[in-house]
Scaffold this active site. Structure first.
Site, short mmCIF file in Angstrom:
data_model
loop_
_atom_site.label_atom_id
_atom_site.label_comp_id
_atom_site.label_asym_id
_atom_site.label_seq_id
_atom_site.Cartn_x
_atom_site.Cartn_y
_atom_site.Cartn_z
N TYR A 183 -3.80 -2.54 -10.31
CA TYR A 183 -3.73 -2.35 -8.85
C TYR A 183 -2.83 -3.39 -8.20
CZ TYR A 183 -5.27 -2.13 -3.98
OH TYR A 183 -5.29 -2.04 -2.62
N VAL A 199 1.38 -3.78 3.88
CA VAL A 199 1.36 -5.07 4.58
C VAL A 199 2.57 -5.93 4.25
CG1 VAL A 199 -1.13 -5.11 4.89
CG2 VAL A 199 -0.13 -6.14 2.83
N LYS A 202 0.33 3.33 -3.05
CA LYS A 202 -0.86 4.19 -3.23
C LYS A 202 -0.50 5.66 -3.22
CE LYS A 202 -3.80 0.67 -1.10
NZ LYS A 202 -4.57 0.26 0.10
N TYR A 226 -4.32 3.30 8.06
CA TYR A 226 -5.65 2.70 8.22
C TYR A 226 -6.24 3.05 9.57
CZ TYR A 226 -3.51 0.26 4.33
OH TYR A 226 -2.85 -0.01 3.16
N SER A 259 0.80 -1.24 0.00
CA SER A 259 0.00 0.00 0.00
C SER A 259 0.82 1.28 0.00
CB SER A 259 -0.96 0.01 1.20
OG SER A 259 -2.01 -0.90 0.99
#
Length: 311
Positions: A195, A265, A73, A247, A70
């Site tokens: 993605y 992760v 992103k 998060y 992530s």
């Protein structure tokens, strides 16, 4: 430490923190919902600190490549933000979610508009817009990251990408659900392929420290002087990283560390101190929120030891 902290002082700090944090090995758990990540050796730990003006300081496995997940992103959002500007906020919000990164719960209530670009639903919308903007999105992502790092030897980990594609049912569900609200434009399988590949970017702590230096420099890559984002866009992206980059642990990270940052992760975390430095940490074992347990311990000690954060 003062504003002009010498490189050797950062080295001394990192050497000490590395020893302090090593006993935390074994307290977290490697991500296992993606089989390729479950096979990663958990006993790896690297740190890279890169001053805005100075040489990188490395410790442990800082040059070992891993799946950034992530963290990617931030790259794709920067690529879209610099083209769409304020228009992007019609498709994705900028509030912390308070829910796990792959949650479906909020989407129905909020009519298919994800809370922020860093939860999976938000990142899928950003990837969809990336496909609108770039004819060869996977190649363009690689080129963008390579230019930020000054390293042409950065690739996707094909095994991780395949493993993610094989276990992407929830992400497909998120995409189809948002498509039903008109917030997805492109073919879902195409979006999920891009993605999964962006999440499978293989980089080291050293690479990440270089890649995020433009954020510490108000949107300008100091390596070549190229403006990546406007000063205002960089400020807004930094605010999103601080409030949404971890998060449902984002508030605690801001409380403990006090820097804008982003986790993945795969066990990586990258953060920056404006006008000063970037720091990247990698340890594959995660806490219950999906963030690197040793990474957060390291970063909390780092900002405490140098007596600097954004607060």
């Amino acid at each position: 430490m003062n504003n002009d902290t010498p490189r050797d002082d950062y080295k001394h700090v990192i050497d000490r923190i590395y020893k302090e944090v090593l006993p935390f090995l074994g307290r977290g758990k490697v991500a296992d919902y993606i089989p390729a990540l479950a096979r990663v050796n958990p006993n790896q730990f690297g740190i890279a600190v890169l001053p805005l003006e100075g040489q990188v300081v490395l410790k442990g496995d800082a040059r070992t490549c891993f799946s950034v997940q992530s963290i990617s992103k931030v790259f794709t959002f920067a690529m879209v933000m610099r083209h769409l500007g304020e228009e992007i906020w019609k498709s994705v919000g900028r509030e912390p979610s308070g829910n796990p990164f792959n949650s479906l719960v909020q989407l129905e209530h909020e009519k298919g508009v994800p809370r922020n670009p860093f939860i999976n639903a938000g990142a899928i919308v950003v990837t969809d817009r990336l496909i609108d903007l770039y004819s060869r999105p996977k190649e363009e992502i690689l080129q963008f990251v390579r230019e930020l790092c000054g390293n042409d030897d950065i690739y996707y980990d094909s095994k991780v990408a395949r493993s993610e594609l094989d276990h992407a049912d929830r992400n497909r569900a998120l995409a189809y659900f948002m498509k039903s609200f008109g917030n997805i434009h492109n073919d879902v399988d195409t979006i999920i392929d891009v993605y999964c590949h962006q999440c499978a970017l293989s980089m080291s702590c050293e690479d990440l420290a270089h890649a995020f230096l433009f954020m510490a420099n108000h949107g300008v890559n100091p390596a070549d002087g190229k403006r990546i984002l406007s000063k205002s866009q960089a400020k807004r992206l930094g605010a999103l990283m601080l409030t949404c980059g971890f998060y449902d642990e984002s508030g605690d990270f801001a409380f403990r560390v006090g820097l804008p940052g982003k986790s993945g992760v795969g066990g990586g975390i990258v953060a920056y101190l404006p006008e000063r430095l970037t720091i990247a940490v990698w340890s594959p074992e995660l806490d219950c929120h999906g963030n690197s347990l040793m990474g957060i311990e390291t970063l909390e000690r780092f900002t405490t030891d140098i007596s600097r954060s954004i607060f």
